[in-house]
Design a protein around this motif. Structure first.
Motif, PDB file in Angstrom:
ATOM      1  N   VAL A 176       0.858  -1.185   0.000  1.00 21.58           N
ATOM      2  CA  VAL A 176       0.000   0.000   0.000  1.00 21.58           C
ATOM      3  C   VAL A 176       0.891   1.232   0.000  1.00 21.58           C
ATOM      4  O   VAL A 176       1.404   1.642   1.043  1.00 21.58           O
ATOM      5  N   PRO A 177       1.103   1.827  -1.199  1.00 21.24           N
ATOM      6  CA  PRO A 177       1.929   3.039  -1.254  1.00 21.24           C
ATOM      7  C   PRO A 177       1.137   4.250  -0.726  1.00 21.24           C
ATOM      8  O   PRO A 177      -0.056   4.379  -0.977  1.00 21.24           O
ATOM      9  N   MET A 178       1.811   5.090   0.037  1.00 19.81           N
ATOM     10  CA  MET A 178       1.188   6.305   0.550  1.00 19.81           C
ATOM     11  C   MET A 178       1.374   7.412  -0.479  1.00 19.81           C
ATOM     12  O   MET A 178       2.505   7.743  -0.826  1.00 19.81           O
ATOM     13  N   PRO A 179       0.270   7.952  -0.982  1.00 19.04           N
ATOM     14  CA  PRO A 179       0.400   9.025  -1.978  1.00 19.04           C
ATOM     15  C   PRO A 179       0.985  10.293  -1.347  1.00 19.04           C
ATOM     16  O   PRO A 179       0.790  10.547  -0.166  1.00 19.04           O
ATOM     17  N   MET A 180       1.708  11.044  -2.169  1.00 15.97           N
ATOM     18  CA  MET A 180       2.280  12.312  -1.706  1.00 15.97           C
ATOM     19  C   MET A 180       1.131  13.273  -1.409  1.00 15.97           C
ATOM     20  O   MET A 180       0.122  13.278  -2.105  1.00 15.97           O
ATOM     21  N   LEU A 181       1.298  14.067  -0.393  1.00 19.72           N
ATOM     22  CA  LEU A 181       0.269  15.031  -0.031  1.00 19.72           C
ATOM     23  C   LEU A 181       0.596  16.386  -0.647  1.00 19.72           C
ATOM     24  O   LEU A 181       1.722  16.867  -0.523  1.00 19.72           O
ATOM     25  N   THR A 182      -0.385  16.983  -1.294  1.00 18.98           N
ATOM     26  CA  THR A 182      -0.199  18.330  -1.827  1.00 18.98           C
ATOM     27  C   THR A 182      -0.385  19.321  -0.685  1.00 18.98           C
ATOM     28  O   THR A 182      -0.934  18.972   0.365  1.00 18.98           O
TER      29      THR A 182
END
Length: 185
Positions: free
Chosen positions: A100-106
């Motif tokens: 489960v990759p953690m998406p980058m937060l904008t």
């Protein structure tokens, strides 16, 4: 008598604080943290079961979680449960391990999550103040029924206020920590 009221109020305030901490766990930061998946429920033999009871959840690196089911046939079920949870995560399966990759937060997403954290903290503060109000009204009832003196009432209310201040400070500390965590790039 007042000690019982104080103990009951402290118990309610402690529950409010624990509730706040679990709400904060659901607000994901950019880093991988196994606690993020605590709220995910998996259908295990027809019963909704917490993910951590049917698989081990570990951190592979700063941005990836690995979920290893204890039964191979649960892989698609767990993957679907993670996808349909309101966490916004997209798991990828490789064999019998789910990554489960953690998406980058904008910046915008971070600010929204800080707003959510502030709302959760406010809910916690309100809950703590409600516990104070309940305790104080119980103390006033005892005074009205002449079971305690006015000095006891004042002392009891002061103790309840000190307790309230302590728990509100805990909420503030938790919120500050979560904000720093969210805004760290």
């Amino acid at each position: 008598m007042i000690n019982d009221i104080k103990a009951e109020a402290e118990k309610k305030m402690q529950n409010s604080l624990e509730s706040l901490h679990s709400a904060f766990k659901k607000i994901r930061t950019g880093r991988a943290n196994p606690a993020i998946l605590d709220s995910v429920m998996v259908s295990y033999y027809g019963q909704p079961t917490p993910l951590k009871q049917v698989a081990s959840v570990n951190t592979e690196d700063n941005r990836t979680l690995t979920v290893t089911p204890w039964e191979k046939n649960l892989v698609p079920t767990i993957e679907k449960a993670i996808m349909t949870s309101d966490l916004g995560l997209n798991p990828a399966t490789s064999g019998d391990v789910i990554r489960v990759p953690m998406p980058m937060l904008t910046e915008e997403t971070r600010k929204e999550m800080v707003k959510q954290a502030k709302a959760d903290a406010e809910h916690g503060r309100v809950s703590i103040r409600n516990a104070r109000r309940d305790a104080n009204s119980t103390i006033k009832e005892l005074l009205k029924e002449k079971e305690i003196t006015e000095d006891d009432e004042r002392r009891g209310e002061d103790e309840i206020q000190k307790l309230t201040d302590r728990y509100i400070a805990e909420v503030e500390k938790a919120l500050k920590s979560k904000e720093e965590d969210l805004m760290a790039v």
